[in-house]
Scaffold this active site. Structure first.
Site, PDB file in Angstrom:
ATOM      1  CD  GLU A 124      -2.455  -1.122   2.802  1.00  0.00           C
ATOM      2  OE1 GLU A 124      -3.474  -1.808   2.912  1.00  0.00           O
ATOM      3  OE2 GLU A 124      -1.962  -0.487   3.754  1.00  0.00           O
ATOM      4  CB  CYS A 156      -2.546  34.191  13.542  1.00  0.00           C
ATOM      5  SG  CYS A 156      -3.040  35.508  12.463  1.00  0.00           S
ATOM      6  CD  GLU A 157      -1.611  28.411  15.259  1.00  0.00           C
ATOM      7  OE1 GLU A 157      -0.801  27.997  16.110  1.00  0.00           O
ATOM      8  OE2 GLU A 157      -2.839  28.378  15.390  1.00  0.00           O
TER       9      GLU A 157
HETATM   10  N1  LLP Z   1      -1.348   1.919   4.568  1.00  0.00           N
HETATM   11  C1  LLP Z   1      -1.805   2.397   5.740  1.00  0.00           C
HETATM   12  C2  LLP Z   1      -2.637   1.532   6.580  1.00  0.00           C
HETATM   13  C3  LLP Z   1      -1.467   3.703   6.147  1.00  0.00           C
HETATM   14  O1  LLP Z   1      -1.897   4.158   7.320  1.00  0.00           O
HETATM   15  C4  LLP Z   1      -0.643   4.502   5.316  1.00  0.00           C
HETATM   16  C5  LLP Z   1      -0.277   5.863   5.703  1.00  0.00           C
HETATM   17  C6  LLP Z   1      -0.216   3.971   4.085  1.00  0.00           C
HETATM   18  C7  LLP Z   1      -0.579   2.667   3.751  1.00  0.00           C
HETATM   19  C8  LLP Z   1       0.639   4.740   3.118  1.00  0.00           C
HETATM   20  O2  LLP Z   1       1.858   5.058   3.642  1.00  0.00           O
HETATM   21  P1  LLP Z   1       2.989   5.747   2.733  1.00  0.00           P
HETATM   22  O3  LLP Z   1       3.409   4.734   1.666  1.00  0.00           O
HETATM   23  O4  LLP Z   1       2.419   6.962   2.149  1.00  0.00           O
HETATM   24  O5  LLP Z   1       4.076   6.030   3.696  1.00  0.00           O
HETATM   25  N2  LLP Z   1       0.672  12.736   6.938  1.00  0.00           N
HETATM   26  C9  LLP Z   1       1.921  12.055   7.171  1.00  0.00           C
HETATM   27  C10 LLP Z   1       1.902  10.612   6.696  1.00  0.00           C
HETATM   28  C11 LLP Z   1       0.794   9.803   7.328  1.00  0.00           C
HETATM   29  C12 LLP Z   1       0.738   8.403   6.802  1.00  0.00           C
HETATM   30  C13 LLP Z   1      -0.492   7.706   7.268  1.00  0.00           C
HETATM   31  N3  LLP Z   1      -0.647   6.377   6.809  1.00  0.00           N
HETATM   32  C14 LLP Z   1       3.048  12.849   6.503  1.00  0.00           C
HETATM   33  O6  LLP Z   1       2.774  13.889   5.917  1.00  0.00           O
HETATM   34  O7  LLP Z   1       4.207  12.466   6.582  1.00  0.00           O
END
Ligand code: LLP
Length: 380
Positions: free
Chosen positions: A264, A332-333
Site C-alpha cells: 500500500e 497566526c501561529e
Molecule cells: N497503509 C496504511 C494503513 C497507512 O496508514 C498509510 C499511511 C499507508 C498505507 C501509506 O503510507 P505511505 O506509503 O504513504 O508512507 N501525513 C503524514 C503521513 C501519514 C501516513 C499515514 N498512513 C506525513 O505527511 O508524513
C-alpha cells in the site's frame, strides 16, 4: 532546480500546487515494473493525494486502491477503480462507512480490533453478505521515523496485538459473516532505512508460522506502505529505489504456495511530482534573522508545522547572492514556518518560491484555518 517555465507559473494566482504528470507517469511505471518482477500487487494509498488526474493515472497503471474512509472508498470507485481492487483500513470505521463498503463489495476490510470484527459481522449479517477481512496485526517493529507517523509499535493505536491473536481465531469461529483472507501490516511512513522492512519481513514470517501452526491458510499478506522519499535532494532522487524495496521483500519474505503479496504505497508514488508555488509578500528583518513572508502557509502544507519536516525551498526568480532567511507563512501561529535559516538568493516581494516534494500529504491535508481560500491545483 525545478524544471518549470517561470513565465508560465507567473500566470497563476498564488499559492497553488503544480503537478508534473510526466514524472508521475515515470514513477508509476517504474514501481509497477519492479513490483511485477515478483508478481507483487500494489494498492495506492489515496490518503497521500486523491486528486482526480492523479487517481486516473494511478488507475491506468494498474494499481488498486487503499482507502481509510468511506469517502476514499467512494472516490476510488468514482474514479474507476474496480471494487475488487479496493481495500479499506482504519481503526475507526463508522457503521455508515462499513455499510457503504459492504454494498460496494470491496476486496477486503483490514480489521484493527476484535470489536470491529464483531461489528462488521453484524452489519454483514443484516445484509446477508460475507465480508472479506484481513487482520491488521501490530508487529511491534520500530519504523525509525517521526513518532507521529510510526504505527507498528505496541504503544500505537493501530492493529491487533500478537497476544490477542489466539482469541481472535476463537472469535472468528463464531462470526459466520466474516471470511478471513489475509493479514495486514503497516508500521509507519517515510521509512528511509530499508533494514526496517527486513525486520518487518522477519516478524511477518513468524506470524505466518503461527497461523500455519493453527491450521489457518492466508491468501494474501499485505505489508502496507511506508517507503520514504528524498526530501533533501529531490532532483537527484526523483524516483525512489523501487528495485531495492521490492527486491528486499522478495528476498526476505517466506511465502506459502499460491500466496499473494500486497503493498500500500502512497508517498513514494506521488511526493516528488508535486510542488507548492508561492509568492513572497514581504521581507522583514527580525532580531537575528530575516523573514521571508510567503502567501502560502501551514494551511496549504502542514507537514513542517506538524512533523518539523524538511522541504527543499527554492527561489525561482532571483539569481542574486545568497542570504539567510526564515521562510514563513501568513498564518497566526509561530509554527507556520516552512524552514529556518534557509539560504536563498536575495529575495524580494513578488519572487516565486517553490516548496518541493509536496505531492504527498500536501494538498489533502490543507485546511481553511483563518478562513483561507483553497489553493488551486495545476497539472503539466
Ligand atoms: N497503509 C496504511 C494503513 C497507512 O496508514 C498509510 C499511511 C499507508 C498505507 C501509506 O503510507 P505511505 O506509503 O504513504 O508512507 N501525513 C503524514 C503521513 C501519514 C501516513 C499515514 N498512513 C506525513 O505527511 O508524513
Amino acid at each position: 532546480m525545478l524544471n518549470f517555465n517561470t513565465e508560465q507559473l507567473q500566470q497563476h494566482t498564488t499559492p497553488f500546487y503544480i503537478y508534473d504528470l510526466n514524472l508521475l507517469h515515470q514513477t508509476l511505471e517504474t514501481a509497477q515494473q519492479e513490483a511485477q518482477k515478483y508478481n507483487f500487487h500494489v494498492h495506492y494509498a489515496l490518503k497521500a493525494n486523491a486528486n482526480t488526474p492523479v487517481l486516473n493515472l494511478v488507475r491506468q497503471h494498474g494499481f488498486g486502491a487503499d482507502c481509510v474512509s468511506g469517502n476514499e472508498v467512494k472516490a476510488a470507485i468514482e474514479n474507476g477503480f474496480a471494487p475488487k481492487e479496493v481495500v479499506f483500513a482504519g481503526v475507526g470505521k463508522s457503521d455508515a462507512e462499513i455499510n457503504f463498503a459492504l454494498d460496494q463489495e470491496i476486496f477486503c476490510f483490514n480489521c484493527e480490533s476484535k470489536h470491529e470484527l464483531q461489528v462488521i459481522n453484524e452489519l454483514a449479517e443484516k445484509k446477508d453478505k460475507i465480508a472479506r477481512v484481513a487482520l491488521r496485526i501490530n508487529p511491534n517493529v520500530n519504523a525509525n521515523t517521526h513518532k507521529y507517523i510510526t504505527t507498528g509499535l505496541e504503544e500505537n493505536k493501530f492493529g491487533i496485538n500478537a497476544w490477542e491473536l489466539e482469541s481472535v481465531l476463537e472469535l472468528l469461529q463464531e462470526l459466520k459473516h466474516i471470511e478471513l483472507i489475509g493479514v495486514h501490516f503497516h508500521i509507519g511512513s517515510q521509512i528511509t532505512d530499508l533494514t526496517v522492512f527486513k525486520n518487518l519481513c522477519t516478524r511477518v514470517n513468524e506470524f505466518q508460522e503461527w497461523f500455519l501452526a493453527h491450521n489457518v491458510t492466508l491468501q494474501h499478506i499485505n505489508v502496507g506502505g511506508g517507503l520514504g522519499v528524498d526530501y533533501y535532494h529531490p532532483d537527484e532522487n526523483l524516483i525512489p529505489d523501487f528495485a531495492a524495496y521490492f527486491g528486499l521483500f522478495d528476498q526476505f519474505l517466506t511465502l506459502q504456495p499460491g500466496q499473494q503479496v500486497h503493498f500500500e504505497l502512497g508517498r513514494a508514488l506521488v511526493a516528488q511530482c508535486g510542488t507548492l508555488i508561492s509568492r513572497v509578500l514581504y521581507i522583514k528583518n527580525g532580531v537575528s534573522t530575516n523573514f521571508a513572508i510567503l502567501d502560502a502557509g501551514m494551511t496549504e502544507l502542514i507537514r513542517p508545522a506538524l512533523y518539523q519536516s524538511y522541504h527543499k525551498i527554492e527561489n525561482l526568480t532571483s539569481k542574486k547572492k545568497e542570504v539567510r532567511y526564515d521562510v514563513v507563512g501568513p498564518i497566526c501561529e509561530s509554527s507556520d514556518c516552512f524552514g529556518k535559516a534557509v539560504m536563498l538568493p536575495e529575495t524580494n516581494r513578488g519572487d516565486l518560491i517553490a516548496i518541493r516534494t509536496a505531492g504527498a500529504y500536501g494538498e489533502v491535508m490543507a485546511s481553511a484555518y483563518n478562513l483561507r481560500d483553497k489553493a488551486a491545483a495545476v497539472y503539466v
